[in-house]
Structures are given as structure tokens and as C-alpha cells.
Write a protein that holds these residues in place. Structure first.
Motif, PDB file in Angstrom:
ATOM      1  N   ARG A   1      -6.862  -5.498   3.741  1.00  0.00           N
ATOM      2  CA  ARG A   1      -8.029  -5.866   4.557  1.00  0.00           C
ATOM      3  C   ARG A   1      -8.141  -7.390   4.690  1.00  0.00           C
ATOM      4  O   ARG A   1      -8.426  -7.902   5.773  1.00  0.00           O
ATOM      5  CB  ARG A   1      -9.305  -5.286   3.955  1.00  0.00           C
TER       6      ARG A   1
ATOM      7  N   ASP B   1      -4.203   4.553  -9.178  1.00  0.00           N
ATOM      8  CA  ASP B   1      -5.274   4.653  -8.182  1.00  0.00           C
ATOM      9  C   ASP B   1      -5.993   3.314  -8.022  1.00  0.00           C
ATOM     10  O   ASP B   1      -6.324   2.904  -6.898  1.00  0.00           O
ATOM     11  CB  ASP B   1      -6.280   5.732  -8.573  1.00  0.00           C
ATOM     12  N   ALA B   2      -6.211   2.615  -9.125  1.00  0.00           N
ATOM     13  CA  ALA B   2      -6.842   1.294  -9.063  1.00  0.00           C
ATOM     14  C   ALA B   2      -5.932   0.299  -8.332  1.00  0.00           C
ATOM     15  O   ALA B   2      -6.413  -0.546  -7.559  1.00  0.00           O
ATOM     16  CB  ALA B   2      -7.161   0.791 -10.463  1.00  0.00           C
ATOM     17  N   GLU B   3      -4.636   0.406  -8.539  1.00  0.00           N
ATOM     18  CA  GLU B   3      -3.702  -0.486  -7.862  1.00  0.00           C
ATOM     19  C   GLU B   3      -3.655  -0.210  -6.363  1.00  0.00           C
ATOM     20  O   GLU B   3      -3.461  -1.129  -5.565  1.00  0.00           O
ATOM     21  CB  GLU B   3      -2.319  -0.376  -8.490  1.00  0.00           C
TER      22      GLU B   3
ATOM     23  N   GLN C   1      -6.295   0.753  -4.627  1.00  0.00           N
ATOM     24  CA  GLN C   1      -7.512   0.106  -4.123  1.00  0.00           C
ATOM     25  C   GLN C   1      -7.328  -1.405  -4.023  1.00  0.00           C
ATOM     26  O   GLN C   1      -7.789  -2.037  -3.069  1.00  0.00           O
ATOM     27  CB  GLN C   1      -8.709   0.455  -5.013  1.00  0.00           C
ATOM     28  N   GLN C   2      -6.654  -1.979  -5.001  1.00  0.00           N
ATOM     29  CA  GLN C   2      -6.396  -3.422  -4.964  1.00  0.00           C
ATOM     30  C   GLN C   2      -5.487  -3.772  -3.779  1.00  0.00           C
ATOM     31  O   GLN C   2      -5.729  -4.755  -3.067  1.00  0.00           O
ATOM     32  CB  GLN C   2      -5.753  -3.859  -6.273  1.00  0.00           C
TER      33      GLN C   2
ATOM     34  N   LEU D   1      -5.200  -2.067  -0.994  1.00  0.00           N
ATOM     35  CA  LEU D   1      -5.990  -1.885   0.230  1.00  0.00           C
ATOM     36  C   LEU D   1      -6.907  -3.088   0.475  1.00  0.00           C
ATOM     37  O   LEU D   1      -7.103  -3.506   1.619  1.00  0.00           O
ATOM     38  CB  LEU D   1      -6.801  -0.597   0.155  1.00  0.00           C
ATOM     39  N   GLY D   2      -7.470  -3.641  -0.592  1.00  0.00           N
ATOM     40  CA  GLY D   2      -8.286  -4.845  -0.449  1.00  0.00           C
ATOM     41  C   GLY D   2      -7.462  -6.021   0.053  1.00  0.00           C
ATOM     42  O   GLY D   2      -7.902  -6.786   0.916  1.00  0.00           O
TER      43      GLY D   2
ATOM     44  N   LYS E   1       1.057   4.015  -3.040  1.00  0.00           N
ATOM     45  CA  LYS E   1       0.779   5.432  -2.786  1.00  0.00           C
ATOM     46  C   LYS E   1       1.923   6.315  -3.284  1.00  0.00           C
ATOM     47  O   LYS E   1       1.685   7.397  -3.833  1.00  0.00           O
ATOM     48  CB  LYS E   1       0.508   5.669  -1.306  1.00  0.00           C
TER      49      LYS E   1
ATOM     50  N   VAL F   1       0.838  -1.201   0.000  1.00  0.00           N
ATOM     51  CA  VAL F   1       0.000   0.000   0.000  1.00  0.00           C
ATOM     52  C   VAL F   1       0.874   1.253   0.000  1.00  0.00           C
ATOM     53  O   VAL F   1       0.641   2.198  -0.768  1.00  0.00           O
ATOM     54  CB  VAL F   1      -0.970   0.005   1.203  1.00  0.00           C
TER      55      VAL F   1
END
Length: 167
Positions: free
Chosen positions: A116, A105-107, A109-110, A112-113, A67, A63
Motif C-alpha cells: 500500500r 500471517d503477520a508477515e 499483513q506487513q 500488504l502494508g 502467501k 506479498v
């Protein structure tokens, strides 16, 4: 000393007779089998915990890296747009840099998923219900050994045999 049985049929009938006298809850389990089962369970718990810990550490780093990449892409979009406005860059370069920014930006989100999911696995290994907000740090407390020596002394305490755990 046990009963010496000559054939499988005799062994089977001896086992059935014993079961009729004692019931299935009184089957003697050898101590070595109990110890092996406990050690197997401890090894599985340790493996699950270490795997989840490493997965969270990896996801946190991923992550942070994504960023940093997105920040560079954002700066690149700004620079390419300024060059385009000054007539030194073409429209295709601007669109390509904007697409790279959306991809980064999509990467994020991936990643971050994945973080989680890793946090949930760590929470499960720790016996918690939720993994929201779990973070880990990479601190290694074992000394760095430059010469071969007593490797058993460096082993973590849970990996050393502790004798019979179940009596």
C-alpha cells in the motif's frame, strides 16, 4: 562584455544599483542555468518514478511469496496435527507449527502494508491522488545485447540530450 569590477564592495554596489533600476523579477538567469534546472527536475521525476515502480514490483512479489509461505505453513500445521493425533508427534511441535503459521500471517499483513505504501508513492510520482489498486508488470522492451556495440542507441529516448529546452 560585462562590467569589470575591482573589489567586492564595488561589485556589491553595482549589483544594488542594478536591483534598484530593474527589480528582483528582472534578474537575468543564464540559459545554461535554466537548462540545468529543467534537466535536474526531469532527472528527479524520472528517478522518483523508477524507484516507485520498482518498489511496487518488489512489494507485489513479496506479498505473493509470503502467501506461498503461509500456505506451506498451513499445510504443515495440518500434517503435524494429524501426526500428533496419531501419536507420532509431540504437543510442542504442534504449537511451534501453529506459531509459525501466525508469524507468516503477520508477515503477509506487513507485506500488504508495504505494498500500500509503495502504491501510494507510485501514485504520487504519476500525479494521482490515490494509489489503491495500482499494479505493475515487469516487461522489459530493450533487447538483450551479448556483444559490445552502440550503447547510445539502446539508451531510452528521455536520457538523450535534446538540445536547449528553454529559450
Amino acid at each position: 562584455a560585462g562590467v569589470h569590477v575591482r573589489t567586492f564592495r564595488q561589485w556589491l554596489s553595482t549589483g544594488r544599483a542594478w536591483m534598484e533600476d530593474h527589480g528582483p523579477d528582472e534578474i537575468p538567469i543564464p540559459e545554461a542555468v535554466v537548462v540545468a534546472r529543467v534537466e535536474k527536475a526531469m532527472a528527479q521525476v524520472g528517478y522518483d518514478l523508477r524507484s516507485a515502480y520498482i518498489a511496487v514490483m518488489y512489494a507485489q512479489e513479496l506479498v505473493a511469496l509470503q502467501k506461498r509461505v503461509a500456505a506451506r505453513q498451513k499445510e504443515n500445521v495440518r500434517l503435524v496435527s494429524l501426526r500428533f493425533q496419531g501419536g507420532r508427534e509431540n504437543k510442542g511441535s504442534v504449537l511451534r507449527s501453529q506459531a509459525a503459521l501466525r508469524q507468516s500471517d503477520a508477515e503477509i499483513q506487513q507485506a500488504l502494508g508495504f505494498l500500500r505504501t509503495s502504491q501510494t508513492q507510485l501514485a504520487k510520482a504519476l500525479g494521482r491522488l490515490r494509489g489503491d489498486g495500482l499494479t505493475v508488470e515487469a516487461k522489459f522492451l530493450l533487447p538483450i545485447v551479448k556483444e559490445p556495440g552502440d550503447w547510445a542507441a539502446l539508451a531510452p529516448p528521455w536520457s538523450k540530450p535534446a538540445g536547449c529546452l528553454v529559450r
